[in-house]
Design a protein around this motif. Structure first.
Motif, short mmCIF file in Angstrom:
data_model
loop_
_atom_site.label_atom_id
_atom_site.label_comp_id
_atom_site.label_asym_id
_atom_site.label_seq_id
_atom_site.Cartn_x
_atom_site.Cartn_y
_atom_site.Cartn_z
N THR A 129 0.84 -1.32 -0.05
CA THR A 129 0.09 -0.04 -0.03
C THR A 129 0.85 1.16 0.11
OG1 THR A 129 -1.76 -1.08 1.10
CG2 THR A 129 -1.81 1.35 1.16
N GLY A 130 1.96 1.46 0.85
CA GLY A 130 2.87 2.27 0.83
C GLY A 130 4.18 1.59 0.62
N ALA A 131 5.45 2.40 0.62
CA ALA A 131 6.56 1.54 0.39
C ALA A 131 7.81 1.74 1.47
CB ALA A 131 7.21 2.32 -1.07
N GLY A 166 13.14 4.41 5.44
CA GLY A 166 12.35 5.47 5.06
C GLY A 166 11.33 4.87 4.47
N SER A 167 10.11 5.69 4.44
CA SER A 167 8.67 5.37 4.47
C SER A 167 8.12 6.33 3.33
CB SER A 167 8.04 5.42 5.82
OG SER A 167 8.39 4.47 6.59
N VAL A 168 7.51 5.60 2.20
CA VAL A 168 6.64 6.34 1.46
C VAL A 168 5.33 6.18 1.74
CG1 VAL A 168 6.05 6.41 -1.08
CG2 VAL A 168 8.44 6.32 -0.51
N PHE A 169 4.19 7.31 1.62
CA PHE A 169 2.89 6.92 2.06
C PHE A 169 2.16 5.95 1.08
CE2 PHE A 169 2.91 10.86 5.08
CZ PHE A 169 3.80 10.24 5.90
N VAL A 170 2.45 6.53 -0.17
CA VAL A 170 1.60 6.17 -1.41
C VAL A 170 2.07 5.24 -2.52
CG1 VAL A 170 -0.29 6.68 -3.10
CG2 VAL A 170 -0.06 8.03 -1.02
N ALA A 171 2.12 3.95 -2.44
CA ALA A 171 2.55 3.24 -3.65
C ALA A 171 1.50 2.27 -4.29
CB ALA A 171 3.71 2.09 -2.99
N GLY A 172 1.24 1.08 -3.86
CA GLY A 172 -0.01 0.24 -4.46
C GLY A 172 -1.31 1.05 -4.27
N SER A 173 -1.41 1.87 -3.06
CA SER A 173 -2.74 2.37 -2.89
C SER A 173 -3.04 3.45 -4.19
CB SER A 173 -2.69 3.21 -1.72
OG SER A 173 -1.70 4.17 -1.70
N PRO A 208 2.36 11.49 -6.12
CA PRO A 208 1.26 10.88 -5.45
C PRO A 208 0.98 11.05 -3.99
CG PRO A 208 3.08 9.39 -5.80
CD PRO A 208 3.24 10.67 -6.31
N ALA A 209 0.90 12.39 -3.67
CA ALA A 209 0.90 12.82 -2.45
C ALA A 209 -0.80 12.84 -2.01
CB ALA A 209 1.50 14.46 -2.07
N LEU A 210 -1.52 11.78 -2.11
CA LEU A 210 -2.87 11.46 -2.11
C LEU A 210 -3.09 11.56 -0.43
CD1 LEU A 210 -3.45 8.69 -4.59
CD2 LEU A 210 -4.33 11.24 -4.45
N SER A 211 -1.92 11.50 0.37
CA SER A 211 -2.14 11.57 1.99
C SER A 211 -0.98 12.45 2.40
CB SER A 211 -2.37 10.01 2.66
OG SER A 211 -1.27 9.23 2.24
N GLY A 212 -0.30 13.29 1.84
CA GLY A 212 1.02 13.90 2.09
C GLY A 212 1.95 13.16 1.62
N LEU A 213 3.36 13.73 1.69
CA LEU A 213 4.41 13.08 1.44
C LEU A 213 5.15 12.50 2.54
CD1 LEU A 213 5.57 15.55 -1.38
CD2 LEU A 213 4.63 13.35 -1.74
N GLY A 214 5.71 11.29 2.75
CA GLY A 214 6.49 10.72 3.75
C GLY A 214 8.04 11.09 3.45
N ALA A 215 8.54 10.13 3.86
CA ALA A 215 10.27 10.62 3.78
C ALA A 215 10.76 10.77 2.36
CB ALA A 215 11.07 9.39 4.63
N PRO A 216 12.03 11.65 2.05
CA PRO A 216 12.55 12.42 3.06
C PRO A 216 11.82 13.91 3.22
CG PRO A 216 13.65 12.39 0.99
CD PRO A 216 12.63 11.50 0.85
N HIS A 217 10.69 13.88 2.73
CA HIS A 217 9.85 15.24 2.79
C HIS A 217 9.17 15.41 3.91
CE1 HIS A 217 11.35 15.05 -1.55
NE2 HIS A 217 10.47 13.91 -1.57
N TRP A 218 8.48 14.53 4.31
CA TRP A 218 7.55 14.78 5.47
C TRP A 218 6.68 16.00 5.54
CZ3 TRP A 218 7.24 10.29 7.72
CH2 TRP A 218 7.93 9.53 7.90
N GLN A 219 5.92 16.02 4.43
CA GLN A 219 4.90 17.20 4.17
C GLN A 219 3.53 16.54 4.11
OE1 GLN A 219 5.40 20.41 3.86
NE2 GLN A 219 7.88 20.21 4.39
N PRO A 220 2.88 16.42 5.13
CA PRO A 220 1.39 15.87 5.31
C PRO A 220 0.45 16.76 4.91
CG PRO A 220 2.22 16.92 7.46
CD PRO A 220 3.38 16.88 6.62
#
Length: 356
Positions: A129-131, A166-173, A208-220
């Protein structure tokens, strides 16, 4: 990280206060072991405990300062234990006879083990779902200056091995969104032939910032965007841009890992998305490293089984248990540096507009 949730619940749920000394709190593996052993064992392995924000991961114990900060009493927490070994025995009434519980680990840490990333520098990426990308750092506790996380990878014999994450919020989702909400595809595998049907992305980039951006940006608060649309753009270009976003986001992480002194010599991938061969090849091309994909991609389950095998004495070490991993396929970079630079420049432009 559950520390804030536990603290909030203790303050806001009266029944927890009423439970008093009978209250026990833990993450999912703690709960399962507690229930499976009939309430006799209350433990958390170090990899899961490190994901509560309540543990001093350098020392391997609960941190008094963090416990005070979140308002969580030490008495309700499980004992922190190894990730493999004689962790408990199931209640005989559950299965007709007691069964030994000999291994447990956090989700991504188990995948790291399942990918046999047992030496410092070895890296895996799980595309679900994420990466989630983890680089094993051995017994050295990493300290990131580039907005990555340090975590316990596993603990054996009281010795902790660590990882940088490092975590990416949106991948398979993202692919699910294209299918279920936009109706762009009928099934997730449709993205591969669509991506192959066009020579390039046609200048289309999807952030794909559908739920914000994760690492390394951290912009919810960042919001997704499709950039570069013209009348020439087809749904194939949008589908391809969605798959390309996996490589682009992973490249952002690779840059951050390298800046922290943990550059990747290769990348081992797993998760549902890696059944898409086009996407995996695109990863290799954009990252400019060899990407290794095992035939058996459920590596979290495999890592848990490897730990259980070590804990039960079937294997003397995780290295010996790595024979369970099986066959792997390899994807070698085939993109020239000029084309790679053009792709990444387009991504940086689209990303900058979202971040701006």
């Amino acid at each position: 990280f559950s520390g804030s949730k536990i603290g909030w619940a203790l303050k806001n749920w009266p029944q927890l206060k009423e439970a008093g000394e009978h209250l026990a709190v833990g993450t999912i593996e703690s709960y399962l072991v507690y229930r499976l052993t009939g309430g006799k064992v209350h433990v958390s392995d170090a990899s899961n405990a490190s994901r509560t924000a309540l543990m001093a991961i350098g020392s391997g114990d609960w941190d008094d300062g963090l416990l005070d900060l979140f308002g969580v009493p030490r008495s309700i927490l499980p004992a922190i234990c190894d990730s493999a070994g004689p962790l408990g025995m199931t209640d005989p009434d559950l299965f007709g006879a007691p069964i030994a519980i000999t291994g447990m680990a956090g989700d991504q840490q188990a995948a790291l083990i399942g990918q046999s990333c047992l030496e410092p520098g070895q890296t895996k990426a799980t595309f679900g779902t994420g990466a989630f990308v983890l680089t094993q750092t051995g017994r050295t506790l990493p300290k990131s200056s580039n907005r990555l996380l340090a975590t316990v990878a596993w603990q054996l014999g009281g010795e902790r091995h660590y990882a940088l994450e490092g975590s990416v919020f949106v991948a398979g989702s993202l692919i699910q969104w294209l299918r279920d909400d936009l109706g762009l595809i009928d099934a997730s595998p449709d993205t591969e032939p669509l991506a192959r049907s066009v020579e390039d992305n046609g200048g289309v980039y999807l952030v794909p910032a559908l739920s914000g951006l994760g690492a390394p940006h951290w912009q919810p608060n960042a919001r997704a965007a499709i950039h570069g649309l013209t009348f020439a753009a087809k749904k194939a270009h949008v589908a391809r841009a969605a798959l390309e976003a996996m490589a682009h986001q992973t490249h952002d992480l690779k840059t951050a890992f390298a800046a922290d002194g943990a550059d990747w010599a290769e990348l081992r991938v797993d998760g549902g998305m890696v059944s898409n061969g086009w996407m995996v090849q695109d990863l290799a091309d954009i990252l400019d490293v060899e990407v290794e994909c095992p035939d058996f991609i459920e590596t979290t389950a495999l890592g848990a089984a490897m730990l259980a095998g070590v804990g039960a004495g079937l294997y003397s070490s995780l290295a010996e248990a790595s024979v369970m991993r099986g066959k792997v396929g390899r994807f070698t970079p085939a993109m020239n540096s000029a084309a790679r630079k053009v792709r990444l420049a387009g991504w940086e432009d689209a990303l900058g507009r979202v971040l701006g």
